[in-house]
Design an enzyme around this catalytic site. Structure first.
Site, PDB file in Angstrom:
ATOM      1  N   ARG A  45       0.788  -1.184   0.000  1.00 41.00           N
ATOM      2  CA  ARG A  45       0.000   0.000   0.000  1.00 41.00           C
ATOM      3  C   ARG A  45       0.844   1.267   0.000  1.00 41.00           C
ATOM      4  O   ARG A  45       0.343   2.360  -0.255  1.00 41.00           O
ATOM      5  CB  ARG A  45      -0.858  -0.009   1.275  1.00 41.00           C
ATOM      6  CG  ARG A  45      -2.023  -0.987   1.172  1.00 41.00           C
ATOM      7  CD  ARG A  45      -2.743  -1.124   2.484  1.00 41.00           C
ATOM      8  NE  ARG A  45      -2.282  -2.324   3.180  1.00 41.00           N
ATOM      9  CZ  ARG A  45      -2.752  -2.658   4.392  1.00 41.00           C
ATOM     10  NH1 ARG A  45      -3.603  -1.884   5.023  1.00 41.00           N
ATOM     11  NH2 ARG A  45      -2.349  -3.773   4.963  1.00 41.00           N
ATOM     12  N   GLY A  46       2.123   1.115   0.285  1.00 35.04           N
ATOM     13  CA  GLY A  46       2.982   2.275   0.539  1.00 35.04           C
ATOM     14  C   GLY A  46       3.123   3.285  -0.578  1.00 35.04           C
ATOM     15  O   GLY A  46       3.480   4.437  -0.335  1.00 35.04           O
ATOM     16  N   GLU A 101       7.425   2.005  -6.526  1.00 32.93           N
ATOM     17  CA  GLU A 101       7.650   1.459  -5.179  1.00 32.93           C
ATOM     18  C   GLU A 101       7.870   2.620  -4.211  1.00 32.93           C
ATOM     19  O   GLU A 101       8.381   3.670  -4.601  1.00 32.93           O
ATOM     20  CB  GLU A 101       8.871   0.519  -5.268  1.00 32.93           C
ATOM     21  CG  GLU A 101       9.482   0.046  -3.985  1.00 32.93           C
ATOM     22  CD  GLU A 101       8.655  -0.958  -3.210  1.00 32.93           C
ATOM     23  OE1 GLU A 101       7.474  -0.653  -2.941  1.00 32.93           O
ATOM     24  OE2 GLU A 101       9.185  -2.012  -2.841  1.00 32.93           O
ATOM     25  N   ASP A 102       7.497   2.439  -2.964  1.00 30.50           N
ATOM     26  CA  ASP A 102       7.741   3.502  -1.987  1.00 30.50           C
ATOM     27  C   ASP A 102       9.205   3.522  -1.544  1.00 30.50           C
ATOM     28  O   ASP A 102       9.880   4.528  -1.680  1.00 30.50           O
ATOM     29  CB  ASP A 102       6.775   3.403  -0.791  1.00 30.50           C
ATOM     30  CG  ASP A 102       6.826   2.052  -0.076  1.00 30.50           C
ATOM     31  OD1 ASP A 102       7.476   1.117  -0.576  1.00 30.50           O
ATOM     32  OD2 ASP A 102       6.210   1.928   0.995  1.00 30.50           O
ATOM     33  N   ASP A 105      14.495  -1.255   0.286  1.00 30.48           N
ATOM     34  CA  ASP A 105      15.212  -1.456   1.542  1.00 30.48           C
ATOM     35  C   ASP A 105      16.168  -2.642   1.336  1.00 30.48           C
ATOM     36  O   ASP A 105      17.228  -2.469   0.742  1.00 30.48           O
ATOM     37  CB  ASP A 105      14.134  -1.704   2.608  1.00 30.48           C
ATOM     38  CG  ASP A 105      14.657  -1.817   4.015  1.00 30.48           C
ATOM     39  OD1 ASP A 105      15.422  -0.937   4.436  1.00 30.48           O
ATOM     40  OD2 ASP A 105      14.306  -2.783   4.706  1.00 30.48           O
ATOM     41  N   LYS A 133      17.238   2.993   0.454  1.00 33.88           N
ATOM     42  CA  LYS A 133      18.172   2.872   1.582  1.00 33.88           C
ATOM     43  C   LYS A 133      19.282   1.918   1.144  1.00 33.88           C
ATOM     44  O   LYS A 133      19.224   0.724   1.430  1.00 33.88           O
ATOM     45  CB  LYS A 133      17.457   2.265   2.795  1.00 33.88           C
ATOM     46  CG  LYS A 133      16.341   3.081   3.390  1.00 33.88           C
ATOM     47  CD  LYS A 133      15.967   2.485   4.760  1.00 33.88           C
ATOM     48  CE  LYS A 133      14.500   2.429   4.957  1.00 33.88           C
ATOM     49  NZ  LYS A 133      14.094   1.746   6.194  1.00 33.88           N
ATOM     50  N   PHE A 154      14.116   4.282  10.038  1.00 35.25           N
ATOM     51  CA  PHE A 154      12.752   3.841   9.764  1.00 35.25           C
ATOM     52  C   PHE A 154      11.906   5.077   9.523  1.00 35.25           C
ATOM     53  O   PHE A 154      11.807   5.953  10.384  1.00 35.25           O
ATOM     54  CB  PHE A 154      12.199   2.998  10.915  1.00 35.25           C
ATOM     55  CG  PHE A 154      10.976   2.239  10.502  1.00 35.25           C
ATOM     56  CD1 PHE A 154      11.091   1.015   9.851  1.00 35.25           C
ATOM     57  CD2 PHE A 154       9.708   2.758  10.716  1.00 35.25           C
ATOM     58  CE1 PHE A 154       9.962   0.318   9.427  1.00 35.25           C
ATOM     59  CE2 PHE A 154       8.575   2.070  10.294  1.00 35.25           C
ATOM     60  CZ  PHE A 154       8.705   0.848   9.659  1.00 35.25           C
ATOM     61  N   ARG A 167       0.482   7.087   7.606  1.00 30.13           N
ATOM     62  CA  ARG A 167       0.518   7.154   6.135  1.00 30.13           C
ATOM     63  C   ARG A 167       0.061   8.524   5.639  1.00 30.13           C
ATOM     64  O   ARG A 167       0.386   8.944   4.532  1.00 30.13           O
ATOM     65  CB  ARG A 167      -0.431   6.114   5.520  1.00 30.13           C
ATOM     66  CG  ARG A 167       0.033   4.688   5.641  1.00 30.13           C
ATOM     67  CD  ARG A 167      -0.806   3.811   4.724  1.00 30.13           C
ATOM     68  NE  ARG A 167      -0.743   2.402   5.089  1.00 30.13           N
ATOM     69  CZ  ARG A 167       0.159   1.541   4.639  1.00 30.13           C
ATOM     70  NH1 ARG A 167       1.105   1.943   3.820  1.00 30.13           N
ATOM     71  NH2 ARG A 167       0.136   0.283   5.002  1.00 30.13           N
TER      72      ARG A 167
HETATM   73  P1  IMP Z   1      12.356  -4.600   0.927  1.00 32.59           P
HETATM   74  O1  IMP Z   1      11.747  -5.838   0.332  1.00 32.59           O
HETATM   75  O2  IMP Z   1      13.176  -4.914   2.148  1.00 32.59           O
HETATM   76  O3  IMP Z   1      13.122  -3.760  -0.068  1.00 32.59           O
HETATM   77  O4  IMP Z   1      11.194  -3.781   1.533  1.00 32.59           O
HETATM   78  C1  IMP Z   1      10.401  -2.965   0.832  1.00 32.59           C
HETATM   79  C2  IMP Z   1       9.154  -2.628   1.610  1.00 32.59           C
HETATM   80  O5  IMP Z   1       9.381  -2.594   3.026  1.00 32.59           O
HETATM   81  C3  IMP Z   1       8.726  -1.241   1.266  1.00 32.59           C
HETATM   82  O6  IMP Z   1       7.886  -1.255   0.137  1.00 32.59           O
HETATM   83  C4  IMP Z   1       8.000  -0.793   2.509  1.00 32.59           C
HETATM   84  O7  IMP Z   1       6.663  -1.228   2.470  1.00 32.59           O
HETATM   85  C5  IMP Z   1       8.707  -1.517   3.622  1.00 32.59           C
HETATM   86  N1  IMP Z   1       9.688  -0.625   4.264  1.00 32.59           N
HETATM   87  C6  IMP Z   1      11.015  -0.578   4.064  1.00 32.59           C
HETATM   88  N2  IMP Z   1      11.600   0.376   4.803  1.00 32.59           N
HETATM   89  C7  IMP Z   1      10.584   0.968   5.489  1.00 32.59           C
HETATM   90  C8  IMP Z   1      10.540   2.084   6.414  1.00 32.59           C
HETATM   91  O8  IMP Z   1      11.546   2.728   6.748  1.00 32.59           O
HETATM   92  N3  IMP Z   1       9.301   2.404   6.882  1.00 32.59           N
HETATM   93  C9  IMP Z   1       8.166   1.735   6.531  1.00 32.59           C
HETATM   94  N4  IMP Z   1       8.175   0.708   5.663  1.00 32.59           N
HETATM   95  C10 IMP Z   1       9.377   0.335   5.147  1.00 32.59           C
END
Ligand code: IMP
Length: 181
Positions: A45-46, A101-102, A105, A133, A154, A167
């Site tokens: 949803r981000g 994508e939001d 990470d 990040k 975070f 949000r």
């Molecule tokens: P990844 O698969 O680890 O790259 O994670 C991606 C998803 O994790 C993002 O689309 C977010 O929904 C969530 N996410 C990653 N970092 C944060 C953060 O700092 N705050 C909130 N959600 C995060």
């Protein structure tokens, strides 16, 4: 529910986000200039706020679709196993696609989604992330366009949540716990 009290310190203002989106939209429109229609895929949803602002700056014919992949749940740690909770409504075979994508990470989510969508043989598949990040990366993936690189904090706001909260903040802020560790 978050267990400990926290405050949110502004990291990226609403004004900076808007200015960056204008630039990104111009670059994307240039890159897809000859498309008949771009399918803009928001990862739920981000990305819902980001995609809403981005498509309104995109001077291109667009179609909007959504995909939901499992992510943090209510925790602050990413899961390495990515599951698709809601698939696209439309076909992307032979189409121009932009995945929105939001945050990238660890990279597991974007990596998984790219592989999934590539298997459907789009004409072109490009990706954009509002935030990146890089120090957290565990899978070698990078969005074609990135809004802002941020440190290992975070963050919440502008569509991004902490346990489904915050949000609706118009800016990106970092979570700072005020008690305990
Ligand atoms: P990844 O698969 O680890 O790259 O994670 C991606 C998803 O994790 C993002 O689309 C977010 O929904 C969530 N996410 C990653 N970092 C944060 C953060 O700092 N705050 C909130 N959600 C995060």
């Amino acid at each position: 529910m978050p267990t400990r009290p926290y405050v949110i310190d502004e990291m990226i203002s609403a004004k900076s986000i808007a200015a960056r989106i204008e630039d990104l939209a111009r670059e994307i429109a240039g890159s897809f200039a000859e498309t008949d229609k771009l399918v803009v895929v928001g990862l739920l949803r981000g990305s819902f706020v980001f995609i809403a602002d981005l498509v309104r700056e995109l001077d291109l014919p667009v179609e909007v679709d959504f995909l939901e992949a499992s992510s943090y749940g209510d925790a602050m740690e990413s899961s390495k196993e990515v599951r698709i909770l809601k698939d696209l409504r439309g076909e992307i075979h032979g189409r121009d696609v932009l995945v929105v994508e939001d945050i990238v990470d660890t990279g597991f989510t974007l990596h998984h989604v790219i592989n999934l969508l590539k298997s459907r043989e789009p004409k072109r598949l490009r990706t954009i992330a509002l935030l990146d990040k890089p120090v957290r990366r565990e899978v070698d993936v990078k969005a074609d366009w990135t809004g802002f690189e941020i440190p290992d904090e975070f963050v919440v706001g502008y569509g991004i949540d902490f346990a489904q909260r915050n949000r609706n903040l118009p800016f990106i802020g970092k979570v700072r716990f005020t008690e305990g560790d």
